[in-house]
Design a protein around this motif. Structure first.
Motif: not given
Length: 130
Positions: A1-6, A37-44, A114-119
């Motif tokens: 979880m810490y890695f994802k936040t970083t 801008c980075v969102a966690l999931r695509e479409g959010r 806009l970019q996503w971490v998970y598609q």
């Protein structure tokens, strides 16, 4: 979880330098920081505080607007530079334009990507009879 936040924080702090070494500044400039801008999931929706700054060589009347809707966000009278803090909240990339309010001509433009971490990927559903 810490890695994802970083990773997310590093992506948000990824910015371009205003002027590269040995390069002259442009006559007109409009810069959005951060420009991604980075969102966690695509479409959010993606949420970020964006600083839009501009600078011109000559003093004049300028307005900053949304390039898609042509909505005027702020205007400056008899200025050659300005800043606007914008609360970015969108599911898609947004472009901004700096216009001369006397002539209506577009002087400069920039975009917040806009970019996503998970598609989103569709799960393969396999049917079993037994």
């Amino acid at each position: 979880m810490y890695f994802k936040t970083t990773v997310i924080l590093l992506l948000l702090l990824n910015t371009k330098p205003l002027v590269a070494d040995g390069e002259e500044p442009h006559d007109s400039s409009l810069i959005a920081l951060p420009d991604t801008c980075v969102a966690l999931r695509e479409g959010r929706s993606c949420y970020a505080d964006i600083e839009l700054s501009w600078q011109q060589t000559s003093i004049g009347n300028y307005c900053l607007r949304d390039a898609t809707s042509k909505h005027i966000m702020q205007c400056w009278l008899r200025q050659n530079s300005g800043k606007l803090n914008y609360a970015f909240d969108s599911v898609e990339s947004i472009s901004f334009e700096l216009i001369n309010s006397d002539t209506g001509k577009i002087i400069a433009s920039t975009q917040v990507q806009l970019q996503w971490v998970y598609q989103n990927r569709q799960k393969k559903r396999r049917w079993r009879l037994f």
